[in-house]
Design a protein around this motif. Structure first.
Motif, PDB file in Angstrom:
ATOM      1  N   LEU A   1       5.610   5.613  -3.022  1.00 36.98           N
ATOM      2  CA  LEU A   1       6.268   6.102  -1.800  1.00 36.98           C
ATOM      3  C   LEU A   1       7.401   7.074  -2.139  1.00 36.98           C
ATOM      4  O   LEU A   1       7.608   8.068  -1.448  1.00 36.98           O
ATOM      5  CB  LEU A   1       6.831   4.909  -1.009  1.00 36.98           C
TER       6      LEU A   1
ATOM      7  N   GLY B   1       4.520   0.300  -9.089  1.00 31.32           N
ATOM      8  CA  GLY B   1       4.526  -0.359  -7.784  1.00 31.32           C
ATOM      9  C   GLY B   1       4.329   0.652  -6.666  1.00 31.32           C
ATOM     10  O   GLY B   1       4.400   1.880  -6.877  1.00 31.32           O
TER      11      GLY B   1
ATOM     12  N   ASN C   1       5.957  -5.131   6.744  1.00 33.39           N
ATOM     13  CA  ASN C   1       7.033  -6.010   6.315  1.00 33.39           C
ATOM     14  C   ASN C   1       8.267  -5.540   7.064  1.00 33.39           C
ATOM     15  O   ASN C   1       8.640  -4.376   6.898  1.00 33.39           O
ATOM     16  CB  ASN C   1       7.243  -5.877   4.791  1.00 33.39           C
TER      17      ASN C   1
HETATM   18  C1  LIG Z   1       6.253  -2.728   2.918  1.00 35.66           C
HETATM   19  C2  LIG Z   1       6.412  -2.654   1.444  1.00 35.66           C
HETATM   20  N1  LIG Z   1       6.019  -1.536   0.814  1.00 35.66           N
HETATM   21  C3  LIG Z   1       6.135  -1.410  -0.514  1.00 35.66           C
HETATM   22  C4  LIG Z   1       6.659  -2.433  -1.293  1.00 35.66           C
HETATM   23  C5  LIG Z   1       6.798  -2.210  -2.765  1.00 35.66           C
HETATM   24  O1  LIG Z   1       5.933  -2.985  -3.485  1.00 35.66           O
HETATM   25  P1  LIG Z   1       5.855  -2.859  -5.061  1.00 35.66           P
HETATM   26  O2  LIG Z   1       6.406  -4.135  -5.606  1.00 35.66           O
HETATM   27  O3  LIG Z   1       4.401  -2.680  -5.360  1.00 35.66           O
HETATM   28  O4  LIG Z   1       6.657  -1.687  -5.485  1.00 35.66           O
HETATM   29  C6  LIG Z   1       7.085  -3.611  -0.684  1.00 35.66           C
HETATM   30  C7  LIG Z   1       7.688  -4.681  -1.473  1.00 35.66           C
HETATM   31  O5  LIG Z   1       8.203  -5.663  -0.982  1.00 35.66           O
HETATM   32  C8  LIG Z   1       6.957  -3.723   0.731  1.00 35.66           C
HETATM   33  O6  LIG Z   1       7.340  -4.834   1.363  1.00 35.66           O
END
Ligand SMILES: Cc1ncc(COP(=O)(O)O)c(C=O)c1O
Length: 402
Positions: free
Chosen positions: A103, A98, A174
């Motif tokens: 990050l 993910g 988000n």
């Molecule tokens: C702004 C943001 N970055 C990264 C992610 C992580 O996403 P992933 O499920 O691909 O790890 C999310 C998940 O909600 C998110 O909202």
């Protein structure tokens, strides 16, 4: 019990309590309207699932290189070349569990104890927590509902000090749904280059932009800041693949090698089956993505319209992602609660609607409604919210008369 000092710096998600309570109610068979989900409600498209079936049938079930199979790293480059007109080499990519792990690897690879890392609020809570886990100090620059939560360059540049090591930008954001403009990113990128900092761009929702314009953030980073930027993204939201755990980072080779060293000693490769599915997602037909985006747009417009019929719910129309982030401070006192967290708790207990209070995003007074659910659920959820407010107000008026 003595835990590591690191643990004193990290806060668990403030929304966990609410999620647990929503789960408890659901298990009791309560008719719950869940507007808290941070993930697409669509199934993963068929051709992607078929690629996973095929991987299993062919016994593609062993370890892969920690940074991901060559085929997927090439597919990431192909996708970005097609979508943004930029050329990356597979060695400039790493496949991660993910965007979250992309990050996190970046934070561990780039930030040191005591470094300052600037990001913007309201934020996705994991961003500052990961910075803290790396030993660094998050420095928060506010964005404001009054101008659409726009991520302006100048306040971010003004927050740079001698201790600043990096800047994390999340676009689409988000929980606000705001986008950074190309001009703002250029200004930040130039400041980052001039001062020898790092720019981490969380583009997890990059495919969920409702009115795509000419801005090309990836090209800005590739052309102006190639040796000082890390792009993090994922298959999760674009292809309805949250449970598969597939993200990636694109960064200078040396940074990728460092992220790979971290990953190689922690989780190693992303599931081999997931990787094959992600190749199909990135290289296969993109029409399901458009269909999902069209549906999100319809929901966004409806739920925005419904919610703001009570004019005390002021709400920016999000430009990306799938969340509304309305302001409801005006109704707190009439509802007999002091905070949005209390509002969310009472709403769940009395009206069985789950949503996420703004406190978790460093934005008290706001709450987040996910519209990654059906129109029928959204209609019902908003009706219940309005009824809840009305009943609470009437109850308060009655109480004060008595
Ligand atoms: C702004 C943001 N970055 C990264 C992610 C992580 O996403 P992933 O499920 O691909 O790890 C999310 C998940 O909600 C998110 O909202």
């Amino acid at each position: 019990m003595t835990l590591s000092s690191r643990m004193s710096r990290v806060a668990p998600s403030p929304t966990l309590k609410l999620i647990a309570e929503a789960d408890r109610l659901r298990q009791q068979g309560v008719d719950l309207v869940d507007l808290g989900a941070g993930e697409p409600d669509f199934p993963t498209p068929e051709h992607i699932k078929a690629a996973a079936h095929e991987a299993l049938d062919r016994n593609f079930t062993r370890y892969t290189p920690s940074a991901g199979i060559r085929e997927l790293r090439e597919a990431i480059c192909t996708r970005y070349a097609t979508d943004y007109g930029v050329t990356f080499a597979p060695e400039e990519t790493i496949v991660t569990a993910g965007a979250k792990q992309a990050l996190f690897n970046a934070a561990l690879a780039l930030f040191d104890e005591g470094d300052e890392v600037i990001t913007h609020a309201p934020y996705w809570p994991t961003i500052p927590e990961q910075v803290k886990l790396a030993g660094a100090v998050p420095v928060i620059v506010q964005t404001y509902a009054e101008d659409g939560f726009t991520i302006h360059a100048q306040p971010i540049i003004d927050a740079i000090t001698a201790r600043t090591r990096g800047i994390v930008i999340n676009s689409p954001c988000n929980p606000t749904g705001a986008l950074i403009s190309e001009d703002a990113l250029i200004a930040i990128a130039d400041a980052v280059a001039k001062r020898g900092l790092w720019l981490v761009a969380d583009l997890t929702y990059e495919k969920l932009i409702y009115e795509p314009g000419p801005d090309n953030l990836v090209k800005v980073l590739a052309d102006r800041l190639r040796d000082r930027s890390v792009i993090c993204s994922a298959a999760s939201k674009a292809y309805a693949m949250t449970g598969w755990r597939c993200g990636w980072a694109i960064a200078p080779r040396q940074v990728i090698a460092s992220m790979n060293a971290i990953q190689g000693h922690s989780t190693s490769n992303v599931s081999s089956i997931t990787q094959k599915a992600a190749v199909a997602a990135l290289l296969g037909p993109q029409d399901s993505l458009k269909a999902m985006l069209d549906e999100y747009r319809i929901r966004r417009d409806h739920v925005w319209q419904w919610l703001t019929e009570d004019t005390r719910f002021t709400c920016v129309k999000p430009r990306g992602a799938f969340y509304l982030f309305p302001y409801l401070a005006e109704v707190l006192e009439p509802c007999g609660v002091r905070t949005t967290a209390e509002f969310a708790e009472a709403l769940l207990a009395e009206s069985h609607v789950a949503l996420t209070a703004g406190e978790g995003f460093d934005a008290p007074g706001f709450f987040r409604i996910s519209y990654a659910t059906s129109l029928a659920q959204l209609r019902e959820g908003v009706s219940r919210i309005h009824d809840f407010v009305r009943h609470r107000e009437q109850g308060r008026v009655g109480a004060s008369v008595l």
